[in-house]
Design an enzyme around this catalytic site. Structure first.
Site, PDB file in Angstrom:
ATOM      1  N   LYS A 278      -0.114  -6.966   8.425  1.00 13.49           N
ATOM      2  CA  LYS A 278      -0.298  -8.060   9.385  1.00 13.49           C
ATOM      3  C   LYS A 278      -1.230  -7.620  10.517  1.00 13.49           C
ATOM      4  O   LYS A 278      -2.114  -8.375  10.940  1.00 13.49           O
ATOM      5  CB  LYS A 278       1.062  -8.499   9.945  1.00 13.49           C
ATOM      6  CG  LYS A 278       1.876  -9.282   8.917  1.00 13.49           C
ATOM      7  CD  LYS A 278       3.327  -9.485   9.304  1.00 13.49           C
ATOM      8  CE  LYS A 278       4.082 -10.151   8.163  1.00 13.49           C
ATOM      9  NZ  LYS A 278       5.534 -10.237   8.368  1.00 13.49           N
TER      10      LYS A 278
ATOM     11  N   GLN B  59       9.488  -8.292  13.007  1.00 11.32           N
ATOM     12  CA  GLN B  59       9.710  -8.128  11.569  1.00 11.32           C
ATOM     13  C   GLN B  59      11.207  -8.040  11.266  1.00 11.32           C
ATOM     14  O   GLN B  59      11.928  -7.260  11.881  1.00 11.32           O
ATOM     15  CB  GLN B  59       8.989  -6.860  11.087  1.00 11.32           C
ATOM     16  CG  GLN B  59       9.031  -6.654   9.595  1.00 11.32           C
ATOM     17  CD  GLN B  59       8.232  -7.710   8.819  1.00 11.32           C
ATOM     18  OE1 GLN B  59       7.139  -8.100   9.224  1.00 11.32           O
ATOM     19  NE2 GLN B  59       8.794  -8.175   7.712  1.00 11.32           N
TER      20      GLN B  59
ATOM     21  N   ASP C 296       6.051 -17.085  13.862  1.00 13.33           N
ATOM     22  CA  ASP C 296       6.865 -17.214  12.647  1.00 13.33           C
ATOM     23  C   ASP C 296       7.501 -18.609  12.566  1.00 13.33           C
ATOM     24  O   ASP C 296       7.998 -19.003  11.507  1.00 13.33           O
ATOM     25  CB  ASP C 296       7.996 -16.165  12.658  1.00 13.33           C
ATOM     26  CG  ASP C 296       7.695 -15.004  11.717  1.00 13.33           C
ATOM     27  OD1 ASP C 296       6.855 -15.179  10.805  1.00 13.33           O
ATOM     28  OD2 ASP C 296       8.300 -13.939  11.890  1.00 13.33           O
TER      29      ASP C 296
END
Ligand code: NAP
Length: 288
Positions: free
Chosen positions: A54, A98, A121
């Site tokens: 990412k 994460q 997200d």
């Protein structure tokens, strides 16, 4: 019928190219680039790979990607402290924590602590609520990727029967909301659904997000349906290396579907591409 293969790898390249153009325009207008901060707690090997990818992907499209690697011993208070400082930092447009987090840290508390405006997200309850009420917000990346793949297949979703197998907060529920917003008639199936094969056979659009290798068999797929396989499962092979398969038995399903996503190179590559698009969107909304 042999299905058209929906190439998520090629589509993800296209999305990244769009984001690269958007980042260049943003730099022109604001004199700075969008910043995406990824937070990793602990040493989980898969999470280390995902977060490195990412960070790398965001730098490749011209953003400022930054990875914060914290030891597994990090306390919840320390993590919340870092998030508070990222929330307050004007150069940070997107924040991603994460998952999974170590067991001593409460996931919900942490996800709730990310500013909704920087929640790339789309997991914050505010963004979940905006999606559910059809209002603009940040939408989770994998479901967005699924919708772009359906667009690639030219599916007319209005009035179509869509079945989503899986009701997780990160895939099943949001993809169902997005299908509903496009006027599909949506059924969400899960582990308690009775006679799942019959439910699936009604679907013009079948999305599988279960985490069970090749669970959806060919004869669960209606002739001419479009199938999106979100699953990523590693199964053993004789050479010991293992291989990735989806939640759909691809070889069987492709004989009945009109179009289908493969695994790998289907939904997977779209997730990071849509994350980059979300980071740009968050930056434009915050600074535009
Ligand atoms: P999850 O949180 O474990 O949810 C799985 C869902 O499947 C649950 O709703 C569960 O039902 C349902 N389910 C389990 N067994 C079932 C069965 N036998 N019949 C019907 N439904 C069943 O998983 P997730 O996070 O949504 O991920 C699903 C899959 O997508 C995994 O393979 C994951 O690796 C993959 N994934 C891929 C990406 C990507 O970038 N391509 C991103 C995220 C996830 P209950 O709610 O009743 O338990």
């Amino acid at each position: 019928m042999t299905a058209t293969i929906l190439d998520g790898f090629a589509l993800a390249e296209k999305v990244r190219a769009e984001v690269r153009v958007g980042v260049a325009a943003f730099r022109e207008e604001h004199g700075s680039v969008p910043g995406l901060d990824v937070v990793l707690v602990g040493e989980d090997p898969a999470s280390q790979v995902y977060t490195r990818n990412k960070e790398k992907a965001s730098n490749e499209v011209g953003m400022r990607g930054r990875l914060h690697k914290l030891p597994a011993s990090t306390t919840e208070a320390e993590l919340l402290g870092l998030l508070a400082s990222l929330n307050a930092d004007d150069a940070v447009d997107g924040i991603l924590v994460q998952l999974p987090l170590p067991a001593h840290i409460d996931d919900e508390k942490v996800l709730d602590a990310v500013s909704p405006a920087k929640d790339v997200d789309g997991f914050h309850p505010i963004n979940v609520g905006l999606l559910a009420s059809g209002r603009p917000g940040l939408v989770p990346c994998t479901p967005t990727g699924c919708m772009r793949l359906l667009a690639l297949a030219n599916v007319d979703l209005a009035g179509a029967r869509a079945v989503v197998v899986g009701r997780s907060n990160i895939v099943g529920k949001p993809v169902a909301q997005l299908l509903l917003a496009q006027h599909a008639t949506v059924t969400i199936a899960h582990s308690r659904t009775r006679d799942l094969p019959s439910v699936c056979r009604e679907a013009d659009v079948l999305v599988a997000a279960v985490g069970k290798p090749q669970m959806v068999r060919g004869d669960w797929v209606k002739e001419g349906a479009v199938v999106v396989d979100v699953g990523i499962n590693r199964v053993p092979t004789p050479d010991g290396k293992g291989r990735l398969v989806g939640d759909v038995c691809f070889d069987e399903a492709k004989e009945r579907a009109r179009a289908i996503t493969p695994v790998p190179r289907g939904v997977g590559p779209m997730t990071i591409a849509c994350l980059l698009a979300n980071a740009l969107r968050a930056a434009e909304r915050r600074r535009g």
